[in-house]
Write a protein that holds these residues in place. Structure first.
Motif, PDB file in Angstrom:
ATOM      1  N   LYS A  15       0.851  -1.193   0.000  1.00  0.00           N
ATOM      2  CA  LYS A  15       0.000   0.000   0.000  1.00  0.00           C
ATOM      3  C   LYS A  15       0.883   1.238   0.000  1.00  0.00           C
ATOM      4  O   LYS A  15       2.069   1.178   0.333  1.00  0.00           O
ATOM      5  N   ILE A  19       3.685   0.736   3.205  1.00  0.00           N
ATOM      6  CA  ILE A  19       2.981  -0.223   4.059  1.00  0.00           C
ATOM      7  C   ILE A  19       2.865  -1.556   3.321  1.00  0.00           C
ATOM      8  O   ILE A  19       2.447  -1.603   2.168  1.00  0.00           O
ATOM      9  N   LYS A  21       0.830  -4.881   3.790  1.00  0.00           N
ATOM     10  CA  LYS A  21      -0.239  -5.506   4.574  1.00  0.00           C
ATOM     11  C   LYS A  21      -0.110  -7.013   4.499  1.00  0.00           C
ATOM     12  O   LYS A  21      -0.181  -7.604   3.419  1.00  0.00           O
ATOM     13  N   ASP A  23      -1.929  -8.801   6.866  1.00  0.00           N
ATOM     14  CA  ASP A  23      -2.846  -9.019   7.977  1.00  0.00           C
ATOM     15  C   ASP A  23      -3.739 -10.246   7.784  1.00  0.00           C
ATOM     16  O   ASP A  23      -4.487 -10.603   8.678  1.00  0.00           O
ATOM     17  N   SER A  24      -3.623 -10.920   6.656  1.00  0.00           N
ATOM     18  CA  SER A  24      -4.408 -12.150   6.502  1.00  0.00           C
ATOM     19  C   SER A  24      -3.690 -13.358   7.067  1.00  0.00           C
ATOM     20  O   SER A  24      -4.287 -14.413   7.251  1.00  0.00           O
ATOM     21  N   ASN A  27      -0.461 -10.589  11.194  1.00  0.00           N
ATOM     22  CA  ASN A  27      -0.641  -9.677  12.325  1.00  0.00           C
ATOM     23  C   ASN A  27      -2.073  -9.150  12.557  1.00  0.00           C
ATOM     24  O   ASN A  27      -2.250  -8.128  13.211  1.00  0.00           O
ATOM     25  N   HIS A  28      -3.051  -9.872  12.050  1.00  0.00           N
ATOM     26  CA  HIS A  28      -4.442  -9.550  12.450  1.00  0.00           C
ATOM     27  C   HIS A  28      -5.142 -10.911  12.491  1.00  0.00           C
ATOM     28  O   HIS A  28      -5.451 -11.423  13.562  1.00  0.00           O
ATOM     29  N   GLN A  29      -5.302 -11.525  11.313  1.00  0.00           N
ATOM     30  CA  GLN A  29      -5.511 -12.968  11.295  1.00  0.00           C
ATOM     31  C   GLN A  29      -4.115 -13.610  11.275  1.00  0.00           C
ATOM     32  O   GLN A  29      -3.189 -13.076  10.662  1.00  0.00           O
ATOM     33  N   ILE A  30      -3.970 -14.740  11.951  1.00  0.00           N
ATOM     34  CA  ILE A  30      -2.652 -15.370  12.030  1.00  0.00           C
ATOM     35  C   ILE A  30      -2.754 -16.840  11.652  1.00  0.00           C
ATOM     36  O   ILE A  30      -3.558 -17.586  12.225  1.00  0.00           O
ATOM     37  N   THR A 100       4.075   2.943  12.179  1.00  0.00           N
ATOM     38  CA  THR A 100       2.733   2.543  11.746  1.00  0.00           C
ATOM     39  C   THR A 100       1.671   3.541  12.167  1.00  0.00           C
ATOM     40  O   THR A 100       0.775   3.878  11.408  1.00  0.00           O
TER      41      THR A 100
END
Lengths: 191, 191
Positions: A15, A19, A21, A23-24, A27-30, A100
């Motif tokens: 991004k 950035i 990402k 996160d999938s 670091n959000h979903q792991i 961040t």
């Protein structure tokens, strides 16, 4: 680490503002199976270092530290980011500039959990400019603990923090180092 | 869970304001071997529930969710507490009153990580008034995900949040339920 690089290429998204990402799976979903392979790889890299404790910082470093600790058979301790009623008195603190979030925060770690007898492995999910790692190194220095290694999942090599830590003599290993990235592609460093 | 109760009696400290400090083994420094036994126990309790995902909230729930997920072979997803550059667009949110910190915060979870196809297990380290769990239940409801269970390490039974969730029909199991505590002692509920 081939498995992690392939996963970044498959599911990572670049991004604006440098950035990445992930996160999938990170670091959000792991993806815990992937994390387990990463923990195993950290153990291969640092098993000879007589680690007594794994140190990280909340929040996204906690999963990788917890999973990796199973291989080292040591406790983890994570630095906290905000003052809470549950933190009392004797804490080490260090002010960290968040890339961040674009602000400063204070990392805190209770003094009783880090001592001159400790040889620590610092683990974290990301290394960019290295500010979070410098905060943990500052806390380790205050505690008199030896820093036996620094393990990072994804290093944004082009932001320079990792190379500065290597030049300073730290035993730093990143499972994936990104030398260049833009929405069209990601180039990993292989040395 | 006998092992956890014994550890609370040995290393937990009761502080004013109904605070139980277990930061030497559960939520600042973390004993990963103990956490592994707790993960195994959560699996024993919820293995028949066809869980597709473990959901928790940062920060201290992450370690227990990650370790437990290894038994269930499912991903975890943790709700985040603050707005960051790394969270974009499509998120579920719920406002949660923090007992520990004495303020409100917004929990966020990206919509793509929770769907009507999911049967989730909510895991967390503490349950007191139940505010954090209600926030996660609110997010699950928005997502249309089924809540197959709620697993808690330490429930402060005397604060009532757990019993309210049981009365509402949730499949809630806490590994240790404290009925009374003061600096002289801790009384566990055994039913």
């Amino acid at each position: 680490m081939e498995l992690l690089e392939q996963r970044i290429l498959k599911d990572g998204k670049v991004k604006e503002g440098n950035i990445l990402k992930v996160d999938s799976f990170l670091n959000h979903q792991i993806d815990i199976a992937l994390m387990n392979e990463m923990g195993r790889e950290f153990f291969r890299l640092f098993r000879g270092e007589a680690i007594t404790k794994i140190v990280t910082i909340e929040a996204s470093g906690i999963a990788i530290a917890a999973i990796a600790a199973q291989y080292f058979h040591v406790p983890i301790v994570f630095a906290k980011k905000a003052k809470s009623k549950n933190i009392d008195g004797d804490v080490y603190t260090s002010v960290i500039r968040s890339y961040t979030h674009g602000n400063d925060y204070t990392a805190m770690l209770e003094k009783k959990f880090l001592t001159p007898q400790d040889r620590i492995l610092i683990l974290d999910d990301f290394l960019a400019t290295g500010k979070a790692q410098l905060g943990l190194l500052d806390i380790a220095r205050q505690a008199g603990a030896a820093v036996a290694g620094i393990g990072i999942a994804i290093e944004k090599g082009f932001q320079g923090g990792g190379d500065k830590l290597r030049e300073a003599g730290y035993n730093l290993h990143s499972l994936a180092v990104i030398d260049r990235m833009d929405p069209e592609g990601i180039v990993f460093r292989h040395i």
